[in-house]
Design a protein around this motif. Sequence first.
Motif, PDB file in Angstrom:
ATOM      1  N   LYS A 109       0.951  -1.271  -0.312  1.00 24.56           N
ATOM      2  CA  LYS A 109      -0.101  -0.002  -0.418  1.00 24.56           C
ATOM      3  C   LYS A 109       0.712   1.202  -0.130  1.00 24.56           C
ATOM      4  O   LYS A 109       2.014   1.159   0.716  1.00 24.56           O
ATOM      5  CB  LYS A 109      -0.965   0.120   1.163  1.00 24.56           C
ATOM      6  CG  LYS A 109      -1.867   1.384   1.342  1.00 24.56           C
ATOM      7  CD  LYS A 109      -2.548   1.204   2.154  1.00 24.56           C
ATOM      8  CE  LYS A 109      -3.979   2.573   2.634  1.00 24.56           C
ATOM      9  NZ  LYS A 109      -5.208   2.784   3.232  1.00 24.56           N
ATOM     10  N   GLU A 161       5.696  -1.497  12.380  1.00 22.30           N
ATOM     11  CA  GLU A 161       4.002  -1.303  12.579  1.00 22.30           C
ATOM     12  C   GLU A 161       3.378  -2.487  13.052  1.00 22.30           C
ATOM     13  O   GLU A 161       2.599  -1.500  14.232  1.00 22.30           O
ATOM     14  CB  GLU A 161       3.483  -0.568  11.682  1.00 22.30           C
ATOM     15  CG  GLU A 161       2.072   0.305  11.546  1.00 22.30           C
ATOM     16  CD  GLU A 161       1.433   1.396  10.727  1.00 22.30           C
ATOM     17  OE1 GLU A 161       1.465   2.103  10.673  1.00 22.30           O
ATOM     18  OE2 GLU A 161       1.119   0.200   9.231  1.00 22.30           O
ATOM     19  N   VAL A 188       4.318   7.502   2.299  1.00 22.48           N
ATOM     20  CA  VAL A 188       3.957   6.112   2.824  1.00 22.48           C
ATOM     21  C   VAL A 188       4.184   4.890   2.417  1.00 22.48           C
ATOM     22  O   VAL A 188       2.937   4.233   1.189  1.00 22.48           O
ATOM     23  CB  VAL A 188       2.980   6.241   4.106  1.00 22.48           C
ATOM     24  CG1 VAL A 188       3.237   4.945   5.302  1.00 22.48           C
ATOM     25  CG2 VAL A 188       3.417   7.158   4.581  1.00 22.48           C
ATOM     26  N   ARG A 209       3.677   0.660   2.584  1.00 21.54           N
ATOM     27  CA  ARG A 209       3.285  -0.396   3.189  1.00 21.54           C
ATOM     28  C   ARG A 209       3.525  -1.913   2.488  1.00 21.54           C
ATOM     29  O   ARG A 209       2.824  -1.841   2.195  1.00 21.54           O
ATOM     30  CB  ARG A 209       1.793  -0.267   4.771  1.00 21.54           C
ATOM     31  CG  ARG A 209       2.572   0.852   5.266  1.00 21.54           C
ATOM     32  CD  ARG A 209       0.414   0.554   6.114  1.00 21.54           C
ATOM     33  NE  ARG A 209       0.499   2.277   7.308  1.00 21.54           N
ATOM     34  CZ  ARG A 209       0.303   2.978   7.059  1.00 21.54           C
ATOM     35  NH1 ARG A 209       0.011   3.750   6.282  1.00 21.54           N
ATOM     36  NH2 ARG A 209       1.065   3.744   7.631  1.00 21.54           N
ATOM     37  N   SER A 233       8.656   5.258   5.347  1.00 21.97           N
ATOM     38  CA  SER A 233       8.096   7.059   5.965  1.00 21.97           C
ATOM     39  C   SER A 233       9.573   7.192   4.928  1.00 21.97           C
ATOM     40  O   SER A 233      10.089   7.909   5.336  1.00 21.97           O
ATOM     41  CB  SER A 233       7.143   7.504   6.733  1.00 21.97           C
ATOM     42  OG  SER A 233       7.080   7.093   7.264  1.00 21.97           O
ATOM     43  N   THR A 250       2.698  -5.992   3.708  1.00 17.84           N
ATOM     44  CA  THR A 250       1.901  -6.843   4.994  1.00 17.84           C
ATOM     45  C   THR A 250       2.094  -8.307   3.904  1.00 17.84           C
ATOM     46  O   THR A 250       1.790  -8.210   3.381  1.00 17.84           O
ATOM     47  CB  THR A 250       0.356  -6.366   5.301  1.00 17.84           C
ATOM     48  OG1 THR A 250       0.535  -5.280   5.677  1.00 17.84           O
ATOM     49  CG2 THR A 250       0.745  -7.048   6.490  1.00 17.84           C
ATOM     50  N   LYS A 256       6.804  -0.801   7.865  1.00 19.48           N
ATOM     51  CA  LYS A 256       6.149   0.803   7.479  1.00 19.48           C
ATOM     52  C   LYS A 256       7.879   1.637   7.069  1.00 19.48           C
ATOM     53  O   LYS A 256       8.140   1.648   7.633  1.00 19.48           O
ATOM     54  CB  LYS A 256       5.512   1.446   8.240  1.00 19.48           C
ATOM     55  CG  LYS A 256       5.339   3.048   7.523  1.00 19.48           C
ATOM     56  CD  LYS A 256       4.590   3.787   8.935  1.00 19.48           C
ATOM     57  CE  LYS A 256       3.993   4.906   8.384  1.00 19.48           C
ATOM     58  NZ  LYS A 256       3.531   5.730  10.039  1.00 19.48           N
ATOM     59  N   THR A 270       3.712  -5.445   9.499  1.00 22.73           N
ATOM     60  CA  THR A 270       3.720  -4.561   8.321  1.00 22.73           C
ATOM     61  C   THR A 270       5.306  -4.256   8.463  1.00 22.73           C
ATOM     62  O   THR A 270       5.059  -3.503   9.690  1.00 22.73           O
ATOM     63  CB  THR A 270       1.811  -3.869   9.051  1.00 22.73           C
ATOM     64  OG1 THR A 270       1.451  -5.112   8.120  1.00 22.73           O
ATOM     65  CG2 THR A 270       2.040  -2.301   7.715  1.00 22.73           C
TER      66      THR A 270
END
Length: 140
Positions: free
Chosen positions: A61, A123, A70, A72, A135, A74, A133, A131
Motif C-alpha cells: 500500500k 508497524e 508511506v 506499507r 516513510s 504486509t 512501514k 507490516t
Amino acid sequence: VEKSIKLIQHHLHMNNIKLEIDFSSDNITLKCNPQKIQQALMSILINGIEAMPNNGTLKVKINEEKGIVVIRITDQGTGISPKDLPHIFEPFFSTKEIGKGTGLGLAVTYGIIKQHNGVLEVEDTSEKGTTFKISIPTKK
C-alpha cells in the motif's frame, strides 16, 4: 515500486502467494535513488514471501501523508517474535537457518531508507503477519 513487484513475480508464483496492491494516487513523486529504493523494497518483499511458506497474501500500500510517502508491506506470515524484534535491523542478525540468509537484508534496507531521510519500522507484528512501514519525505 512497480519494478520491484515485477522482479518478484516469479517468487510469488512459485510460493502460491497472492499480491494485493493499493496505490492511493498515481501522482506520488519522490526524489530518490530509484535503484536503492528498489533494492530496499525487494528485500522486504522477499522477506514477506519467505515468511509465508504455506501461501498467503502479500499487500503493498502506498499513499502520501502530509509530504511523506508511506509504503506499507504486509505479509500473512507467523510474525516476528518479541525477543527478535529489537534486533532485526542489526547487521548479521538472522532468524533463518544457517546458510539460508546473511542477516544483511533488513540492515541494508534500514540504511537505504535512512539515507533518504526516511524511517523504516515494524508497524505491526503478530502470529497473523507483519507490516513494515517505510516513510520517506517527498523533498530531500
